[in-house]
Design a protein around this motif. Structure first.
Motif, PDB file in Angstrom:
ATOM      1  N   ASP A 272     -15.216 -13.301  63.348  1.00 46.54           N
ATOM      2  CA  ASP A 272     -15.487 -12.386  62.230  1.00 46.54           C
ATOM      3  C   ASP A 272     -14.844 -13.437  60.862  1.00 46.54           C
ATOM      4  O   ASP A 272     -15.295 -12.775  59.622  1.00 46.54           O
ATOM      5  N   SER A 273     -13.699 -14.283  61.270  1.00 46.97           N
ATOM      6  CA  SER A 273     -13.162 -14.874  60.151  1.00 46.97           C
ATOM      7  C   SER A 273     -12.970 -16.323  59.637  1.00 46.97           C
ATOM      8  O   SER A 273     -13.216 -16.427  58.681  1.00 46.97           O
ATOM      9  N   GLY A 274     -12.979 -16.783  60.332  1.00 47.60           N
ATOM     10  CA  GLY A 274     -13.280 -18.502  60.188  1.00 47.60           C
ATOM     11  C   GLY A 274     -12.080 -19.014  60.391  1.00 47.60           C
ATOM     12  O   GLY A 274     -11.548 -20.180  60.368  1.00 47.60           O
ATOM     13  N   SER A 275     -11.290 -17.893  60.277  1.00 45.64           N
ATOM     14  CA  SER A 275      -9.764 -18.532  60.596  1.00 45.64           C
ATOM     15  C   SER A 275      -8.981 -19.618  61.453  1.00 45.64           C
ATOM     16  O   SER A 275      -9.791 -19.222  62.600  1.00 45.64           O
TER      17      SER A 275
ATOM     18  N   SER B 181      -8.468 -21.777  56.778  1.00 45.83           N
ATOM     19  CA  SER B 181     -10.070 -21.633  57.782  1.00 45.83           C
ATOM     20  C   SER B 181     -11.512 -22.515  57.041  1.00 45.83           C
ATOM     21  O   SER B 181     -10.316 -22.673  56.543  1.00 45.83           O
ATOM     22  N   VAL B 182     -12.031 -22.851  58.238  1.00 48.98           N
ATOM     23  CA  VAL B 182     -13.242 -23.898  57.886  1.00 48.98           C
ATOM     24  C   VAL B 182     -13.766 -23.542  57.082  1.00 48.98           C
ATOM     25  O   VAL B 182     -14.695 -23.915  56.292  1.00 48.98           O
ATOM     26  N   ILE B 183     -13.307 -22.063  56.744  1.00 56.27           N
ATOM     27  CA  ILE B 183     -14.775 -21.598  55.280  1.00 56.27           C
ATOM     28  C   ILE B 183     -13.942 -21.962  54.254  1.00 56.27           C
ATOM     29  O   ILE B 183     -14.663 -22.967  52.992  1.00 56.27           O
ATOM     30  N   GLU B 184     -12.611 -22.443  54.198  1.00 54.69           N
ATOM     31  CA  GLU B 184     -11.647 -22.994  52.702  1.00 54.69           C
ATOM     32  C   GLU B 184     -11.464 -24.862  53.074  1.00 54.69           C
ATOM     33  O   GLU B 184     -12.150 -25.127  52.199  1.00 54.69           O
ATOM     34  N   LEU B 185     -12.031 -24.602  54.379  1.00 59.03           N
ATOM     35  CA  LEU B 185     -11.973 -25.936  54.221  1.00 59.03           C
ATOM     36  C   LEU B 185     -13.753 -26.986  54.184  1.00 59.03           C
ATOM     37  O   LEU B 185     -14.403 -28.190  53.893  1.00 59.03           O
ATOM     38  N   GLY B 186     -14.348 -25.961  54.299  1.00 59.32           N
ATOM     39  CA  GLY B 186     -16.168 -26.193  54.290  1.00 59.32           C
ATOM     40  C   GLY B 186     -16.499 -26.552  55.260  1.00 59.32           C
ATOM     41  O   GLY B 186     -17.433 -27.286  55.054  1.00 59.32           O
ATOM     42  N   VAL B 187     -16.296 -26.606  56.394  1.00 61.84           N
ATOM     43  CA  VAL B 187     -16.817 -27.299  57.490  1.00 61.84           C
ATOM     44  C   VAL B 187     -18.136 -25.860  57.934  1.00 61.84           C
ATOM     45  O   VAL B 187     -18.997 -25.901  58.065  1.00 61.84           O
ATOM     46  N   HIS B 188     -17.682 -24.575  57.927  1.00 62.96           N
ATOM     47  CA  HIS B 188     -19.152 -23.370  57.948  1.00 62.96           C
ATOM     48  C   HIS B 188     -18.491 -22.103  56.996  1.00 62.96           C
ATOM     49  O   HIS B 188     -17.289 -22.742  56.304  1.00 62.96           O
ATOM     50  N   SER B 189     -19.626 -21.696  56.643  1.00 63.23           N
ATOM     51  CA  SER B 189     -19.633 -20.221  56.260  1.00 63.23           C
ATOM     52  C   SER B 189     -19.471 -19.477  56.772  1.00 63.23           C
ATOM     53  O   SER B 189     -19.492 -19.613  57.594  1.00 63.23           O
ATOM     54  N   LEU B 190     -18.901 -18.189  56.186  1.00 67.44           N
ATOM     55  CA  LEU B 190     -19.209 -16.545  57.072  1.00 67.44           C
ATOM     56  C   LEU B 190     -20.315 -17.119  58.038  1.00 67.44           C
ATOM     57  O   LEU B 190     -19.852 -16.661  58.742  1.00 67.44           O
ATOM     58  N   GLU B 191     -21.016 -16.585  56.828  1.00 67.79           N
ATOM     59  CA  GLU B 191     -22.646 -16.051  57.193  1.00 67.79           C
ATOM     60  C   GLU B 191     -22.905 -16.656  58.727  1.00 67.79           C
ATOM     61  O   GLU B 191     -23.840 -16.880  58.975  1.00 67.79           O
ATOM     62  N   GLU B 192     -22.507 -17.891  57.991  1.00 67.24           N
ATOM     63  CA  GLU B 192     -23.159 -19.382  58.930  1.00 67.24           C
ATOM     64  C   GLU B 192     -22.310 -19.154  60.043  1.00 67.24           C
ATOM     65  O   GLU B 192     -23.546 -19.137  61.697  1.00 67.24           O
TER      66      GLU B 192
ATOM     67  N   THR C 298     -13.791 -11.693  69.571  1.00 67.49           N
ATOM     68  CA  THR C 298     -14.418 -12.424  69.993  1.00 67.49           C
ATOM     69  C   THR C 298     -14.363 -13.730  68.731  1.00 67.49           C
ATOM     70  O   THR C 298     -14.061 -13.953  67.748  1.00 67.49           O
ATOM     71  N   CYS C 299     -14.157 -15.218  69.364  1.00 67.84           N
ATOM     72  CA  CYS C 299     -13.932 -16.594  69.200  1.00 67.84           C
ATOM     73  C   CYS C 299     -15.084 -17.861  68.895  1.00 67.84           C
ATOM     74  O   CYS C 299     -16.087 -17.258  70.506  1.00 67.84           O
ATOM     75  N   LEU C 300     -14.943 -18.593  68.347  1.00 66.46           N
ATOM     76  CA  LEU C 300     -15.995 -20.302  68.712  1.00 66.46           C
ATOM     77  C   LEU C 300     -15.289 -21.255  69.101  1.00 66.46           C
ATOM     78  O   LEU C 300     -13.997 -21.450  68.296  1.00 66.46           O
ATOM     79  N   LEU C 301     -14.955 -21.460  70.069  1.00 66.62           N
ATOM     80  CA  LEU C 301     -14.153 -22.752  70.816  1.00 66.62           C
ATOM     81  C   LEU C 301     -15.742 -24.057  69.999  1.00 66.62           C
ATOM     82  O   LEU C 301     -17.296 -24.177  70.699  1.00 66.62           O
ATOM     83  N   ALA C 302     -15.050 -25.099  68.916  1.00 66.40           N
ATOM     84  CA  ALA C 302     -15.787 -25.622  68.440  1.00 66.40           C
ATOM     85  C   ALA C 302     -15.070 -27.528  69.023  1.00 66.40           C
ATOM     86  O   ALA C 302     -14.069 -27.916  69.232  1.00 66.40           O
ATOM     87  N   ILE C 303     -16.549 -28.467  69.387  1.00 67.08           N
ATOM     88  CA  ILE C 303     -15.773 -30.055  69.505  1.00 67.08           C
ATOM     89  C   ILE C 303     -16.704 -30.593  68.852  1.00 67.08           C
ATOM     90  O   ILE C 303     -18.288 -30.312  68.915  1.00 67.08           O
ATOM     91  N   TYR C 304     -16.252 -31.659  68.624  1.00 72.35           N
ATOM     92  CA  TYR C 304     -16.851 -32.160  67.603  1.00 72.35           C
ATOM     93  C   TYR C 304     -17.125 -33.683  67.693  1.00 72.35           C
ATOM     94  O   TYR C 304     -15.836 -34.115  67.738  1.00 72.35           O
ATOM     95  N   ARG C 305     -17.735 -34.463  67.488  1.00 71.65           N
ATOM     96  CA  ARG C 305     -17.992 -35.653  67.530  1.00 71.65           C
ATOM     97  C   ARG C 305     -18.326 -36.391  66.674  1.00 71.65           C
ATOM     98  O   ARG C 305     -19.528 -35.718  65.728  1.00 71.65           O
TER      99      ARG C 305
END
Length: 602
Positions: free
Chosen positions: A29-32, A55-66, A109-116
């Motif tokens: 809900d917030s991207g934190s 949050s990922v929003i502050e780092l520019g990784v994802h936006s809240l809308e995204e 509800t959370c998101l688990l993200a794995i980055y390569r």
């Protein structure tokens, strides 16, 4: 939506920190950040505390809308992958392939993200993508016909816009079909030959082919091709340039060259192409080679003057001035020397042309030496005919009263009353005799004078008057030489030929101021009997040459100007030709008598 139970979540969190790839758990809900593993800390350069307080929003990784869109897609597909790019703490831009799934932690509800990290791969792919884009643009924008087709069966994989425009076939009519389906090759044998070359060499350059357009028209193309492998099957990509018009132009030019060469070499007049600055010969025709007596290879690159062919100085200067003021010259009369040094006349024409950047001239010499001589002869004969007609009509009428006067003068001389004026009477009789001799010559010019032609030998005629000729030459302190070759009999009026020879010899003696030699020759050449009388005089002045043979024209102080015209008339009555050659060392007159056929002899 994929739901992870609490027990399974605890297990996941235990393994979370040890994953090699960067991993994060963020609130949907917030991207934190809820948690990050060590690999993520190492990758981004941020500390765990800095990350967990942002949050990922502050780092520019994802936006809240995204994030909301991602969660929506995961509910449908279970998990998704996508490329994301963001800056590390060091401001280095990196690209990652993110695998995203939904997890539930503490009913949240959370998101688990794995980055390569795929930055290096993208750097490698970027030039390839750019090259592919450039190829596509080049392929489609090329004005030449381009196509990619199977090497085996000729099935089209792709064509460019020029293919559609030139052939008339649409993409739908072409792609997926073979060259045989649309019958585009005018000759299947030509395609088979092309395929064989491609299989052997892998490429073909500037191979001439004929293609049949949709309209049925067959046109000529210049094809270049390379073999390529698509999905493990050999194909070839070709570029074909329409050269139909160029080929037609080349054929037309070649045809024009051939026609020019035929006209150039078959021309009966002298023709040559030379440079304007130095007169260097670039090409010459066959007549030029015959005239100079040197083959074409020996002439090219040289100047005509190297072989003795040159214009007279005055004519050359006038010609250069005329050429400089005009792109062409037509029928400019000039005098020139042939390789034997003889002076001749010609009508000169030229045209300026440019050959390989160099100014050149097409030179044409139409020799008119014989024509001019014939014109002079015709004018002379016309004048002789006029005088002959006058002679025939008035000659006898003048002679009759003169005979009467002469008779009375002789009678008066015998009278005693006229003894004191006898010398004057004798002078008057002499003058009347002289006038009578002139009238006799005048009458001999008559065109319709009757002659008695009989078979006779010219040497015999000369032999009978030889003593008279020798005596006459001795009186004038000259020497006469006879060189008589054996000649056949010809039709002659002996009395007229005697007069002809006496007149020519008399002219020869009068042309020599100092004692000299006169030579009389006879010869048989070119089926003609030739009489020549050669003197060692000063030659004939150039201004008098065209006037020779004109009645009453003479260079002698006491001449009548009828001797040479009489010779021309006698020659004409014998079907003979009278000519001459003159120079500073003397003059030679020639009389060429025809030899009659035996069948025509009386």
């Amino acid at each position: 939506m994929k739901i992870v139970t609490t027990s399974r979540a605890i297990d996941l969190l235990r393994a979370f920190r040890s994953f090699i790839d960067p991993m994060i758990i963020i609130a949907g809900d917030s991207g934190s950040f809820i948690d990050v593993n060590d690999a993520w800390v190492e990758t981004t350069g941020y500390s765990r505390d800095e990350l967990l307080n942002s949050s990922v929003i502050e780092l520019g990784v994802h936006s809240l809308e995204e994030l909301q869109q991602i969660i929506g897609k995961i509910k449908i597909h279970g998990s998704i992958q996508r490329k994301v790019s963001f800056y590390r703490k060091s401001r280095e831009w990196r690209t990652y392939l993110a695998t995203l799934i939904v997890v539930t932690l503490q009913e949240r509800t959370c998101l688990l993200a794995i980055y390569r990290d795929i930055s290096e791969r993208r750097q490698m792919e970027s030039p390839l993508l750019e090259s592919a884009a450039m190829f596509t643009k080049a392929f489609q924008c090329n004005p030449d016909l381009m196509a990619i087709s199977s090497l085996r069966d000729g099935q089209y994989v792709d064509i460019n816009d020029a293919f559609v425009e030139i052939t008339g076939y649409t993409r739908e009519e072409t792609i997926g079909r073979t060259v045989f389906d649309i019958d585009i090759w005018a000759s299947e044998a030509d395609r088979a030959q092309l395929i064989q070359r491609l299989e052997q060499q892998g490429q073909v350059r500037n191979h001439e082919i004929n293609l049949r357009l949709k309209s049925g028209e067959i046109r000529t193309f210049l094809l270049s091709a390379e073999t390529v492998t698509i999905d493990g099957e050999p194909h070839f990509i070709n570029s074909s340039r329409d050269i139909t018009e160029r080929m037609q132009n080349q054929k037309a030019i070649q045809s024009e060259k051939e026609r020019f060469a035929k006209a150039f070499n078959a021309s009966p007049v002298i023709m040559a192409i030379s440079t304007m600055d130095r007169g260097r010969l670039i090409d010459v025709n066959d007549r030029f080679c015959q005239f100079i007596g040197v083959d074409r290879a020996g002439l090219l690159g040289r100047k005509a003057s190297d072989f003795g062919f040159r214009l007279e100085s005055a004519d050359y200067d006038a010609l250069i001035a005329a050429i400089s003021d005009s792109p062409s010259i037509r029928d400019h009369e000039v005098r020139y020397r042939d390789p034997q040094g003889r002076l001749r006349q010609a009508l000169y024409s030229c045209e300026k042309i440019n050959i390989d950047g160099e100014n050149c001239l097409i030179n044409i010499f139409a020799d008119i030496t014989k024509q001019r001589a014939l014109e002079i002869e015709m004018n002379r004969l016309d004048r002789l005919n006029l005088v002959g007609e006058m002679a025939a009509s008035i000659g006898h009428e003048i002679r009759n009263p003169m005979t009467t006067v002469r008779g009375y003068l002789q009678l008066m001389r015998e009278e005693p009353d006229f003894v004191r004026v006898s010398e004057s009477l004798d002078l008057m009789v002499e003058e009347l005799d002289r006038a009578n001799s002139i009238i006799t010559e005048f009458i001999s010019l008559a065109k319709d004078k009757i002659v008695e032609l009989r078979m006779a030998n010219l040497n015999a005629v000369i032999g009978k008057i030889e003593p008279l000729l020798k005596a006459s030459s001795l009186m004038r302190d000259h020497q006469i030489i006879f060189k008589l070759e054996q000649v056949p009999d010809i039709l002659l009026d002996v009395e007229e030929i005697r007069q002809l020879i006496l007149n020519l010899v008399n002219n020869a003696m009068e042309s020599m101021i100092l004692p000299g030699i006169i030579q009389i020759n006879t010869d048989f050449a070119d089926e003609q009997v030739v009489l020549s009388v050669e003197d060692q005089g000063h030659g004939i002045a150039s201004e008098m040459i065209d006037k020779l043979g004109t009645p009453f024209v003479t260079t002698k102080e006491h001449g009548t100007g009828l001797g040479l015209p009489t010779c021309y008339r006698i020659a004409a009555r014998h079907q003979a030709r009278l000519g001459f050659e003159t120079g500073a060392t003397g003059t030679t007159f020639y009389v060429r008598f025809p030899v009659p056929d035996k069948s025509s002899q009386p």
